[in-house]
Write a protein that holds these residues in place. Structure first.
Motif, PDB file in Angstrom:
ATOM      1  N   LEU A 169       0.705  -1.290  -0.133  1.00 56.69           N
ATOM      2  CA  LEU A 169      -0.074  -0.017   0.115  1.00 56.69           C
ATOM      3  C   LEU A 169       1.047   1.366  -0.006  1.00 56.69           C
ATOM      4  O   LEU A 169       0.326   2.160  -0.698  1.00 56.69           O
ATOM      5  N   ARG A 173       0.335   4.282  -2.503  1.00 56.67           N
ATOM      6  CA  ARG A 173       0.204   5.694  -1.755  1.00 56.67           C
ATOM      7  C   ARG A 173       1.446   6.556  -2.656  1.00 56.67           C
ATOM      8  O   ARG A 173       1.147   7.779  -3.157  1.00 56.67           O
ATOM      9  N   GLN A 176       0.541   7.480  -6.212  1.00 56.31           N
ATOM     10  CA  GLN A 176      -0.414   8.497  -5.993  1.00 56.31           C
ATOM     11  C   GLN A 176       0.170  10.007  -5.980  1.00 56.31           C
ATOM     12  O   GLN A 176      -0.215  11.121  -6.552  1.00 56.31           O
ATOM     13  N   LEU A 177       1.315  10.090  -4.764  1.00 57.88           N
ATOM     14  CA  LEU A 177       1.596  11.414  -4.531  1.00 57.88           C
ATOM     15  C   LEU A 177       2.671  11.838  -5.668  1.00 57.88           C
ATOM     16  O   LEU A 177       2.680  12.993  -5.868  1.00 57.88           O
ATOM     17  N   LEU A 248       3.817  10.471   4.169  1.00 57.01           N
ATOM     18  CA  LEU A 248       3.596   9.293   4.351  1.00 57.01           C
ATOM     19  C   LEU A 248       4.137   8.865   5.827  1.00 57.01           C
ATOM     20  O   LEU A 248       5.424   9.277   6.079  1.00 57.01           O
ATOM     21  N   SER A 250       3.800   4.910   8.076  1.00 55.08           N
ATOM     22  CA  SER A 250       3.416   3.370   8.128  1.00 55.08           C
ATOM     23  C   SER A 250       4.230   2.836   9.103  1.00 55.08           C
ATOM     24  O   SER A 250       5.580   2.502   9.093  1.00 55.08           O
ATOM     25  N   LEU A 316      -9.067   2.295   3.425  1.00 52.73           N
ATOM     26  CA  LEU A 316      -7.838   2.589   2.654  1.00 52.73           C
ATOM     27  C   LEU A 316      -7.379   1.690   1.716  1.00 52.73           C
ATOM     28  O   LEU A 316      -6.873   2.352   0.702  1.00 52.73           O
ATOM     29  N   SER A 320      -7.119   2.987  -2.240  1.00 47.79           N
ATOM     30  CA  SER A 320      -6.048   2.793  -2.847  1.00 47.79           C
ATOM     31  C   SER A 320      -6.176   2.154  -4.336  1.00 47.79           C
ATOM     32  O   SER A 320      -5.401   2.367  -5.285  1.00 47.79           O
TER      33      SER A 320
END
Length: 325
Positions: A169, A173, A176-177, A248, A250, A316, A320
């Motif tokens: 993930l 992500r 996407q950024l 980000l 995690s 999420l 995603s």
């Protein structure tokens, strides 16, 4: 209702067991070797933590604790095996963020167990941040380097321990950024993925810190960014994602779980011995060296933790667009 839970309900109706008999089983436990299933290939954080825990429990329980790697389908293959096992305390699983929080949503109907109701959750063992590393010859030193490579004609390949992991993930992500989808390269565990990065077959990897720590210290990979709120005390020279302009963060987590219906005295015994092992200064020092923080939840607390993680990750995963492929 999952198949494993239905099976136990049927068996309970067919073979009623008295509380006295269950207490006798629990009192005699352990009388044979214990199997600890790791739902990933050898060499990753789940495997590393499991082997440390197995050694500690073996010393404290006086029976062999055998680690068995059963990788596949985002940690769901090995986890399903445990969900369907006899709840007698002799089969455990190294439950983790992939097997019990993310993969059930990523794999959907292919997952036959319920991450909450099909297990007797025992103990949260360790939490740790994600770190992105690169092959030293890749030319990637910063996340800006990674973004530039991703926007090139061939894109950027990023390895992970498998589809359905938190590291997967993170790859989704990050793409996407950046504004450009990254090429996710899933392996059957962090160990094989790391070896591919070291060999130069894949330039970059999203990994849990404990399995990457020794490779970072040896210089076989370059630590590019840490997905923690602040710089990690074990690696103060590694900047965070946020420091490099990418919002980000995690954490991964790893614990011990057994099939649902495992007698409470056995669950409490395993929890008690695990907490005693985690309290040993040498254990805490080893986990600190790996970049991990020992857990301190009760069995009830760990069950609630897993329940919250399932609820938190489902939307999420959906947002995603992460898939097993």
């Amino acid at each position: 209702m999952s198949w494993a839970l239905r099976r136990r309900i049927l068996l309970a109706g067919m073979i009623p067991a008295s509380l006295t008999a269950r207490a006798a089983i629990a009192q005699a436990w352990p009388a044979q070797p214990i199997r600890l299933v790791v739902p990933f290939a050898p060499g990753g954080t789940t495997d590393l933590v499991a082997r440390l825990v197995a050694a500690g429990l073996q010393d404290r329980l006086g029976v062999s604790v055998i680690v068995e790697n059963r990788a596949g389908a985002g940690a769901t293959v090995g986890t399903d095996i445990v969900a369907r096992s006899t709840p007698d305390g002799y089969t455990l699983v190294m439950s983790n963020i992939a097997s019990h929080a993310i993969s059930p949503s990523v794999y959907g109907g292919r997952v036959r167990y319920d991450a909450v109701t099909d297990f007797s959750h025992i103990a949260l063992v360790i939490t740790n941040p994600t770190v992105w590393v690169a092959n030293p010859r890749s030319g990637i030193r910063t996340l800006q380097d990674a973004a530039a490579r991703a926007k090139g004609p061939s894109g950027l390949d990023v390895a992970t321990s498998g589809a359905g992991s938190s590291n997967h993930l993170m790859v989704v992500r990050m793409g996407q950024l950046i504004g450009k989808e990254l090429n996710h390269i899933p392996f059957r565990g962090a160990g094989p993925a790391m070896q591919a990065v070291i060999a130069g077959q894949v330039p970059m990897m999203s990994d849990s810190l404990p399995s990457a720590a020794s490779h970072i210290r040896q210089g076989s990979v370059t630590a590019v960014a840490m997905a923690s709120a602040q710089r990690h005390p074990a690696f103060p020279d590694v900047p965070t994602f946020r420091e490099q302009g990418f919002d980000l963060a995690s954490d991964s987590w790893f614990g011990l779980s057994a099939p649902a219906g495992t007698p409470a005295p056995i669950v409490q015994r395993i929890h008690r011995e695990t907490m005693a092992f985690l309290a040993v200064p040498e254990t805490r020092a080893r986990f600190s060296e790996l970049g991990g923080t020992p857990g301190d939840l009760t069995p009830e607390g760990y069950a609630d933790f897993v329940r919250r993680e399932v609820a938190a990750w489902a939307p999420l995963v959906q947002a995603s667009g992460a898939t097993p492929d």
